[in-house]
Write a protein that holds these residues in place. Structure first.
Motif, PDB file in Angstrom:
ATOM      1  N   TYR A 110      20.338 -17.693  15.553  1.00 21.12           N
ATOM      2  CA  TYR A 110      21.218 -16.646  16.081  1.00 21.12           C
ATOM      3  C   TYR A 110      20.731 -15.260  15.668  1.00 21.12           C
ATOM      4  CZ  TYR A 110      25.299 -13.667  16.739  1.00 21.12           C
ATOM      5  OH  TYR A 110      26.131 -12.649  17.103  1.00 21.12           O
ATOM      6  N   TYR A 111      20.502 -15.056  14.386  1.00 23.80           N
ATOM      7  CA  TYR A 111      20.087 -13.735  13.910  1.00 23.80           C
ATOM      8  C   TYR A 111      18.617 -13.448  14.176  1.00 23.80           C
ATOM      9  CZ  TYR A 111      24.527 -12.793  11.634  1.00 23.80           C
ATOM     10  OH  TYR A 111      25.851 -12.540  11.383  1.00 23.80           O
ATOM     11  N   GLY A 112      17.808 -14.460  14.338  1.00 17.83           N
ATOM     12  CA  GLY A 112      16.371 -14.244  14.505  1.00 17.83           C
ATOM     13  C   GLY A 112      15.892 -14.364  15.921  1.00 17.83           C
ATOM     14  N   SER A 113      16.801 -14.500  16.886  1.00 17.28           N
ATOM     15  CA  SER A 113      16.391 -14.669  18.276  1.00 17.28           C
ATOM     16  C   SER A 113      15.730 -13.405  18.791  1.00 17.28           C
ATOM     17  CB  SER A 113      17.611 -15.012  19.142  1.00 17.28           C
ATOM     18  OG  SER A 113      18.430 -13.881  19.303  1.00 17.28           O
ATOM     19  N   GLY A 114      15.188 -13.499  19.973  1.00 13.44           N
ATOM     20  CA  GLY A 114      14.503 -12.363  20.575  1.00 13.44           C
ATOM     21  C   GLY A 114      15.436 -11.248  21.027  1.00 13.44           C
ATOM     22  N   ALA A 115      16.741 -11.508  21.037  1.00 14.88           N
ATOM     23  CA  ALA A 115      17.686 -10.460  21.432  1.00 14.88           C
ATOM     24  C   ALA A 115      17.639  -9.328  20.408  1.00 14.88           C
ATOM     25  CB  ALA A 115      19.106 -11.025  21.506  1.00 14.88           C
ATOM     26  N   PRO A 116      17.841  -8.070  20.839  1.00  9.07           N
ATOM     27  CA  PRO A 116      17.815  -6.960  19.887  1.00  9.07           C
ATOM     28  C   PRO A 116      18.809  -7.182  18.745  1.00  9.07           C
ATOM     29  CG  PRO A 116      17.976  -6.160  22.137  1.00  9.07           C
ATOM     30  CD  PRO A 116      18.153  -7.645  22.179  1.00  9.07           C
ATOM     31  N   PHE A 117      18.328  -7.133  17.532  1.00 13.28           N
ATOM     32  CA  PHE A 117      19.157  -7.309  16.346  1.00 13.28           C
ATOM     33  C   PHE A 117      19.927  -8.609  16.360  1.00 13.28           C
ATOM     34  CE2 PHE A 117      18.041  -3.458  14.492  1.00 13.28           C
ATOM     35  CZ  PHE A 117      18.040  -2.471  15.441  1.00 13.28           C
TER      36      PHE A 117
END
Length: 122
Positions: A110-117
């Motif tokens: 969740y926190y490390g996905s490619g989505a910004p932040f």
């Protein structure tokens, strides 16, 4: 990628062995609570934050990589996520999740996905 979520950023200013309990935690858009428990183990560093009334007395677990900066003098930890991103993270239950590798993997994704932040992967 998720294994890197459990180590402090080099720029965070964290000194191993420092007790962070009671430090205020600030997201990029405001305060979210205070550190109730933490670990600074190599590859196993995290914060458990008591959110108080912000999300109805729940706790959240933040991987160490989310810590942007620590101000030891003011006892404040700055994380590089928004309050909404933290609120939308996989729900944390201390008795079920502290030693649960599956939950940690989910949270790291969740926190490390490619989505910004961070954010749930598409």
């Amino acid at each position: 990628m998720t294994e890197n979520m459990w180590a402090f950023q080099p720029t965070a200013g964290h000194l191993g062995g420092t007790d962070l309990t009671g430090y205020t935690v600030r997201a990029s858009d405001g305060t979210i609570g205070k550190v109730d428990k933490h670990s600074d183990g190599v590859g196993d560093a995290f914060l458990v934050v008591d959110t108080g009334v912000w999300i109805f007395g729940k706790e959240v677990l933040l991987p160490a990589r989310t810590v942007h900066r620590i101000d030891a003098q003011e006892r404040v930890i700055f994380v590089d996520r928004t309050k909404e991103q933290i609120k939308n993270a996989p729900e944390f239950h201390r008795d079920q999740h502290l030693g649960n590798g599956g939950y940690r993997e989910e949270l790291g994704t969740y926190y490390g996905s490619g989505a910004p932040f961070g954010g749930r992967p598409a």
